[in-house]
Every structure is written in structure tokens, then in C-alpha cells.
Design an enzyme around this catalytic site. Structure first.
Site, PDB file in Angstrom:
ATOM      1  N   LYS A 150      -9.442  -8.202  -5.991  1.00  0.00           N
ATOM      2  CA  LYS A 150      -9.314  -6.774  -6.302  1.00  0.00           C
ATOM      3  C   LYS A 150      -9.645  -6.596  -7.772  1.00  0.00           C
ATOM      4  O   LYS A 150      -9.514  -7.523  -8.575  1.00  0.00           O
ATOM      5  CB  LYS A 150      -7.888  -6.288  -6.046  1.00  0.00           C
ATOM      6  CG  LYS A 150      -7.783  -4.806  -5.778  1.00  0.00           C
ATOM      7  CD  LYS A 150      -8.218  -4.484  -4.373  1.00  0.00           C
ATOM      8  CE  LYS A 150      -7.950  -3.073  -3.979  1.00  0.00           C
ATOM      9  NZ  LYS A 150      -8.192  -2.871  -2.537  1.00  0.00           N
TER      10      LYS A 150
HETATM   11  P1  NAD Z   1      -9.529   8.536  -1.787  1.00  0.00           P
HETATM   12  O1  NAD Z   1      -9.494   8.577  -3.255  1.00  0.00           O
HETATM   13  O2  NAD Z   1     -10.802   8.876  -1.060  1.00  0.00           O
HETATM   14  O3  NAD Z   1      -8.395   9.522  -1.183  1.00  0.00           O
HETATM   15  C1  NAD Z   1      -7.058   9.445  -1.558  1.00  0.00           C
HETATM   16  C2  NAD Z   1      -6.318  10.615  -0.932  1.00  0.00           C
HETATM   17  O4  NAD Z   1      -4.930  10.476  -1.241  1.00  0.00           O
HETATM   18  C3  NAD Z   1      -6.743  11.985  -1.482  1.00  0.00           C
HETATM   19  O5  NAD Z   1      -6.648  12.948  -0.460  1.00  0.00           O
HETATM   20  C4  NAD Z   1      -5.688  12.243  -2.562  1.00  0.00           C
HETATM   21  O6  NAD Z   1      -5.514  13.627  -2.875  1.00  0.00           O
HETATM   22  C5  NAD Z   1      -4.459  11.654  -1.884  1.00  0.00           C
HETATM   23  N1  NAD Z   1      -3.387  11.298  -2.837  1.00  0.00           N
HETATM   24  C6  NAD Z   1      -3.520  10.609  -3.994  1.00  0.00           C
HETATM   25  N2  NAD Z   1      -2.326  10.525  -4.614  1.00  0.00           N
HETATM   26  C7  NAD Z   1      -1.435  11.172  -3.818  1.00  0.00           C
HETATM   27  C8  NAD Z   1      -0.052  11.431  -3.914  1.00  0.00           C
HETATM   28  N3  NAD Z   1       0.672  11.020  -4.974  1.00  0.00           N
HETATM   29  N4  NAD Z   1       0.551  12.124  -2.914  1.00  0.00           N
HETATM   30  C9  NAD Z   1      -0.171  12.560  -1.848  1.00  0.00           C
HETATM   31  N5  NAD Z   1      -1.491  12.344  -1.711  1.00  0.00           N
HETATM   32  C10 NAD Z   1      -2.111  11.652  -2.682  1.00  0.00           C
HETATM   33  O7  NAD Z   1      -9.001   7.079  -1.387  1.00  0.00           O
HETATM   34  P2  NAD Z   1      -9.260   6.306  -0.019  1.00  0.00           P
HETATM   35  O8  NAD Z   1     -10.470   5.481  -0.159  1.00  0.00           O
HETATM   36  O9  NAD Z   1      -9.107   7.244   1.123  1.00  0.00           O
HETATM   37  O10 NAD Z   1      -8.016   5.277  -0.066  1.00  0.00           O
HETATM   38  C11 NAD Z   1      -6.713   5.663   0.326  1.00  0.00           C
HETATM   39  C12 NAD Z   1      -5.863   4.426   0.511  1.00  0.00           C
HETATM   40  O11 NAD Z   1      -6.463   3.579   1.481  1.00  0.00           O
HETATM   41  C13 NAD Z   1      -5.660   3.553  -0.741  1.00  0.00           C
HETATM   42  O12 NAD Z   1      -4.386   2.958  -0.657  1.00  0.00           O
HETATM   43  C14 NAD Z   1      -6.743   2.495  -0.572  1.00  0.00           C
HETATM   44  O13 NAD Z   1      -6.431   1.299  -1.287  1.00  0.00           O
HETATM   45  C15 NAD Z   1      -6.670   2.281   0.924  1.00  0.00           C
HETATM   46  N6  NAD Z   1      -7.876   1.705   1.516  1.00  0.00           N
HETATM   47  C16 NAD Z   1      -9.096   2.286   1.374  1.00  0.00           C
HETATM   48  C17 NAD Z   1     -10.205   1.717   1.987  1.00  0.00           C
HETATM   49  C18 NAD Z   1     -11.561   2.371   1.944  1.00  0.00           C
HETATM   50  O14 NAD Z   1     -12.483   1.866   2.611  1.00  0.00           O
HETATM   51  N7  NAD Z   1     -11.751   3.476   1.251  1.00  0.00           N
HETATM   52  C19 NAD Z   1     -10.066   0.517   2.699  1.00  0.00           C
HETATM   53  C20 NAD Z   1      -8.798  -0.057   2.831  1.00  0.00           C
HETATM   54  C21 NAD Z   1      -7.706   0.555   2.223  1.00  0.00           C
END
Ligand code: NAD
Length: 421
Positions: free
Chosen positions: A107
Site C-alpha cells: 500500500k
Molecule cells: P472514493 O473516494 O471513490 O469514494 C469514497 C466515498 O466515501 C465517497 O462517496 C465519500 O464521500 C465517502 N466518504 C468519505 N469519507 C466519509 C465519511 N467520513 N463518512 C461518510 N462517507 C464518507 O473511494 P472508493 O474507491 O470508493 O473506496 C472506498 C473504500 O473502499 C476505501 O476504504 C477503499 O480503500 C476501499 N476499496 C476500494 C477499492 C477500489 O477499487 N476503488 C478496492 C478495494 C477497497
């Protein structure tokens, strides 16, 4: 208020300790797995648009490479710190092992608010950071991907910087690239689709399915949340509430997800805040709704001792990484709530990243159907293997079972390779 800074690393280490005890892992192997194999910390300067120089802090952590090259996202966020990156790298080792793809875990990230940087500043910052981590990344050693605050454009810049410095175009150095630049069909949707697929497997065990108008409350409407919502909606699920960092919307008859996604796309921070077809709802109320499924798809430490007792869903599907603290996990288990853990529920992204890497290094590209069919097969198999592990050890928790399976696979690889020299 949720404590999003609860120490993820301490939590990850205590889970490793607990599961090692359950599977009878030798202390020698546990000691290896407790520490990241390599940690790179960097401070680097960037020319800003106003003529000043800003110094950024960045990290790349490789937890373990026993099963293959390290793999893991790059995060651009003001809230990251080294302990968090170490914990997330360890989670990636378990995630790649639980779905049995030939990778280890890594990471990285930069402490910054990407929304406050101009496109030019973001570009220069990304390229200078890539230069700083150049010695540790590569298609055979460590392959970054998008995570919070980064996207396919950022991955193009990482790939271009690496390629320029190496003197040859190297598609396999990152995944999550734009389609025009060696990205895989289905990669953008993969994590959300995987959250949906693993939710269906868990629902199937409960004798139901999304198509029976299962009700869902969703936190986070970014890449993971919106694509999960789309898949669930298309398959008959009723998403009655969505909340993000700026607000939320509640409609007991079910939200029209394509319309909500269109609305969010027009919002400056892609928020659902103010969506007219529903009432406004906060994160706290969303977690306590009477629904079948709660899907935390935003960020870590969202289900804590503070709000876990009020959760009424019978199934929690962890789209985000580390959304449930260990203490809250115990509360959910006592309440009989099934939790599909992050390392299984959100592994769809890394699985299709693996497909992208395979396509990039072999320069042969697949159809979207090939990608989605292969993703389905891997996740359904992984879910079944986790379930079998749960039965073997007489466990209640899918999280403990998933970690048991993953740790066994990594420890076996270490044992087979032996310790160098
Ligand atoms: P992103 O930035 O596209 O979206 C994040 C979302 O969470 C947004 O809607 C944002 O407004 C919301 N958010 C952020 N802080 C918040 C809070 N304090 N309270 C409520 N909502 C909040 O991110 P993503 O890529 O969708 O990733 C989301 C999660 O999934 C993370 O934990 C990331 O590590 C995990 N993840 C992502 C992927 C991927 O392929 N993108 C893969 C595995 C895990």
C-alpha cells in the site's frame, strides 16, 4: 462521532495474533507476518501554481511477497499516516491470498488533499512521488493501483513516469489504468461488482437473494459504493439510503440508483447531498436503519462500539477496507449479524487488477464478459473456501475464517520457499 483514527495497525496485529492462535500457526511465521518486509518513507518538493514550493510526505509499504509481486493501492488523502499504510499493506497480503491470486500485499500514499490541488499540481506531485518510489515498484516487484483520492488518470501518470525513466513503455507497472492505455474492461466496476457478488453468496446462505427486494443501506457513493449500488439495483435489490461525506438521502421505497448516480456526477464532490427524491439522512441514522443489508463502502473505522449496538441489519458487507473495529465486530457477532469481511467482499478490485496485469504483460486483451465471468468464478470459489475453513475450525466468523485461510496460504508459501540464505 466515529473515531476514524483508531489505530488500524494495532487492530490488524491483534487479528493476526488471534487467528494465528486459532490455526496453530508457528510463532516463527507469525513474527515474519507481523512486520512489513519493506517500508519506504519520502519527503519530496513540488512546484505549486503560485510559484511556491510545497513539501509532501509519501509512503510505499510492501508487507509480504512470498506468493508473488506486491500489489496494493495508492491513496492521496490528508488523513493517512505510516501505521495506516502498514495495516492496509498487511490487509492486501490477506486479500490476495484469500482469493488465491499470485500476489503479496502493499500500500502507499501521499499526505495531501487532492481536491485542493490543481490538475497541474496533482500531475507534478504524482510524477515526483513516482520518481521517489521508483526503486521499489515495477511489474515484477510491486504494482500500485487506484485507491482513495486517486484514479485512472493518476495511474497513467505513474505508468508514464516509470516508463520514461526506464526507457520503455511498461503497462504492467500499475493497474486501474484508462482503457485506452492498457486498462481492463470491467476494472472500474470490479470492486463494487465483487461486493454485490459476495453479498449474494451470503444472502444465498440465508435462503434469499437480492432479487427478493432485499433492502440495503449504503455508506459511500464513490467508486465502490456506486458500482455496488448499480449491481444490486439491477438485480432487484432496494437501496433505501445512501450517505457520503457531505450528506445522505433516504427513500423507503428504494432509490433510483442510475438517477442518483447522474445527480452525484454533477455535484462538485460527487455527493448525493440534496438529491430531491428522498429525505435527508445522516451517517449515524443510516447505520441504525431497519434493513436486510448494511454496506459500509466509504472508509475505515465506521462501525465502532459507539454505533454497533444500534445496527439492525442481519448482514454487513464490507466494501470499504477496515470499516469495522475488532470490538464492534465482537458486538455484531454476539447479535448474530453475518459480516462478509473486507478481504473477501472488496477483493473484486484486486482480482480484476490481476487480470489487467496479465493482459498488460501478455499484450492480449479480454472481452468484458471474459473479465466478469472470471471474476464471478474466483469470488464464488473464494467464498466457498472461506466457508469450508469456517466449518473446519468450527468458527462463527467469516472474517476469522477468511484470515485463517489467507494466513495458512501465505505461511505455506514461506515454508516452501524457505528462509534465504
Ligand atoms: P472514493 O473516494 O471513490 O469514494 C469514497 C466515498 O466515501 C465517497 O462517496 C465519500 O464521500 C465517502 N466518504 C468519505 N469519507 C466519509 C465519511 N467520513 N463518512 C461518510 N462517507 C464518507 O473511494 P472508493 O474507491 O470508493 O473506496 C472506498 C473504500 O473502499 C476505501 O476504504 C477503499 O480503500 C476501499 N476499496 C476500494 C477499492 C477500489 O477499487 N476503488 C478496492 C478495494 C477497497
Amino acid at each position: 462521532m466515529v473515531n476514524s483514527k483508531e489505530n488500524l495497525l494495532e487492530n490488524a496485529l491483534s487479528e493476526l495474533q488471534k487467528v494465528s492462535g486459532i490455526i496453530g500457526l508457528k510463532d516463527d511465521y507469525r513474527k515474519i507476518l507481523e512486520k512489513p518486509a519493506q517500508t519506504l518513507s519520502t519527503s519530496f518538493p513540488v512546484n505549486m501554481d503560485d510559484g511556491t514550493i510545497e513539501v509532501f510526505e509519501g509512503y510505499r509499504v510492501q508487507h509480504n511477497a512470498a506468493r508473488g509481486p506486491c500489489k496494493g493501492g495508492l491513496r492521496f488523502s490528508p488523513e493517512i499516516d505510516l501505521d495506516e499504510i502498514k495495516a492496509l499493506a498487511m490487509l492486501m497480503t490477506w486479500k490476495t491470498a484469500v482469493v488465491n491470486i499470485p500476489y503479496g500485499g502493499a500500500k502507499g500514499g501521499v499526505v495531501c488533499d487532492p481536491w485542493k490541488l490543481s490538475p497541474g499540481e496533482l500531475n507534478r506531485m504524482t510524477r515526483r512521488f513516482t520518481y521517489s518510489i521508483m526503486s521499489v515498484i515495477g511489474p515484477d516487484s510491486d504494482i500500485p493501483a487506484p485507491d482513495m483520492g486517486t484514479n485512472p488518470t493518476v495511474m497513467s501518470w505513474v505508468m508514464d513516469t516509470y516508463s520514461m525513466l526506464k526507457g520503455r513503455t511498461t503497462l504492467g507497472v500499475v493497474t486501474g489504468k484508462p482503457l485506452e492505455l492498457g486498462g481492463s474492461l470491467g476494472r472500474t466496476e470490479a470492486t463494487g461488482r465483487g461486493v454485490y457478488l459476495t453479498m449474494e453468496e451470503a444472502l444465498r446462505q440465508k435462503g434469499t437473494s437480492c432479487c427478493n427486494h432485499v433492502t440495503i443501506a449504503l455508506q459511500g457513493f464513490g467508486n465502490v459504493g456506486s458500482n455496488f449500488a448499480r449491481a444490486a439495483h439491477e438485480n432487484g435489490g432496494r437501496i433505501i439510503a445512501v450517505a457520503d461525506a457531505y450528506g445522505g438521502v433516504f427513500n423507503p421505497s428504494g432509490l433510483n440508483i442510475p438517477k442518483l448516480a447522474e445527480y452525484a456526477a454533477r455535484h462538485p464532490r460527487r455527493s448525493v447531498q440534496g438529491y430531491p427524491e428522498g429525505d435527508s439522512i445522516g451517517n449515524r441514522e443510516l447505520f441504525e436503519l431497519e434493513v436486510d443489508v448494511l454496506a459500509p463502502c466509504a472508509m475505515e473505522n465506521q462501525i465502532t462500539l459507539d454505533n454497533a449496538p444500534g445496527i439492525r441489519a442481519s448482514l454487513v458487507v464490507e466494501g470499504a477496507n477496515g470499516p469495522t473495529t475488532p470490538a464492534a465486530d465482537d458486538v455484531l457477532m454476539d447479535k448474530g449479524v453475518t459480516v462478509v469481511p473486507d478481504i473477501l467482499a472488496n477483493a473484486g478490485g484486486v482480482v480484476v487488477s490481476y487480470f489487467e496485469w496479465v493482459q498488460g504483460v501478455s499484450s492480449f486483451f479480454w472481452s468484458e464478459k471474459q473479465v466478469t465471468d472470471a471474476l464471478h468464478d474466483i469470488l464464488v470459489k473464494a467464498f466457498a473456501e472461506v466457508n469450508k475453513t469456517r466449518e473446519t475450525y468450527g468458527l462463527q466468523s467469516l472474517r476469522v475464517a477468511a484470515m485463517a485461510l489467507a494466513i495458512q496460504r501465505v505461511a505455506k508459501a514461506i515454508e516452501l520457499r524457505g528462509i534465504f540464505p
